[in-house]
Design a protein around this motif. Structure first.
Motif, PDB file in Angstrom:
ATOM      1  N   GLU A   1       0.805  -1.222   0.000  1.00 45.66           N
ATOM      2  CA  GLU A   1       0.000   0.000   0.000  1.00 45.66           C
ATOM      3  C   GLU A   1       0.838   1.274   0.000  1.00 45.66           C
ATOM      4  N   GLY A   2       2.147   1.136   0.013  1.00 42.17           N
ATOM      5  CA  GLY A   2       3.037   2.259  -0.172  1.00 42.17           C
ATOM      6  C   GLY A   2       3.136   3.231   0.984  1.00 42.17           C
ATOM      7  N   LEU A   3       3.698   4.380   0.672  1.00 44.40           N
ATOM      8  CA  LEU A   3       3.936   5.442   1.642  1.00 44.40           C
ATOM      9  C   LEU A   3       2.648   5.889   2.317  1.00 44.40           C
ATOM     10  N   ARG A   4       1.570   5.912   1.560  1.00 40.30           N
ATOM     11  CA  ARG A   4       0.277   6.367   2.087  1.00 40.30           C
ATOM     12  C   ARG A   4      -0.146   5.562   3.311  1.00 40.30           C
ATOM     13  N   ALA A   5       0.061   4.258   3.294  1.00 43.63           N
ATOM     14  CA  ALA A   5      -0.317   3.402   4.416  1.00 43.63           C
ATOM     15  C   ALA A   5       0.766   3.363   5.489  1.00 43.63           C
TER      16      ALA A   5
END
Length: 115
Positions: free
Chosen positions: A18-22
């Motif tokens: 889910e990348g940086l956002r998560a």
């Protein structure tokens, strides 16, 4: 130095599916709210994000109250990043791994303070 072979050692982001956002939702929100779209698109590693924190600290378009936790912490982030850089250059990878874990912990703490 080899004529046809290049040795490449780099630090890459590994935030999961889910990348940086998560991984760092409050930092992501700050980046999004203040136009750091290029940073969001590239999802730099925490090592590279230290430089982004320094830019945010000096960015007059980010209100003081929004960046206060960054202002308070960026000096320590820079010290840890510089230590990691020295270990990387010296190829002391076990020590580098330990320092990078500490850097990740600092980002987790900062993300909590940005809430």
């Amino acid at each position: 130095m080899s004529k046809y072979i290049q040795i490449d050692i780099r630090l890459a982001a590994s935030y999961g599916g889910e990348g940086l956002r998560a991984a760092l939702p409050n930092l992501y929100k700050l980046l999004k709210n203040y136009g750091y779209d290029h940073v969001i698109a590239n999802e730099p590693s925490p090592y590279d994000l230290v430089e982004v924190l320094a830019r945010i600290r000096n960015d007059p378009h980010v209100p003081e109250n929004a960046k206060r936790p960054i202002i308070d912490a960026v000096g320590e982030f820079l010290k840890v990043r510089d230590e990691a850089r020295e270990l990387l250059l010296a190829r002391k990878l076990n020590e580098l791994d330990r320092v990078l874990y500490g850097l990740e912990d600092r980002f987790d703490d900062l993300d909590g303070k940005l809430a």
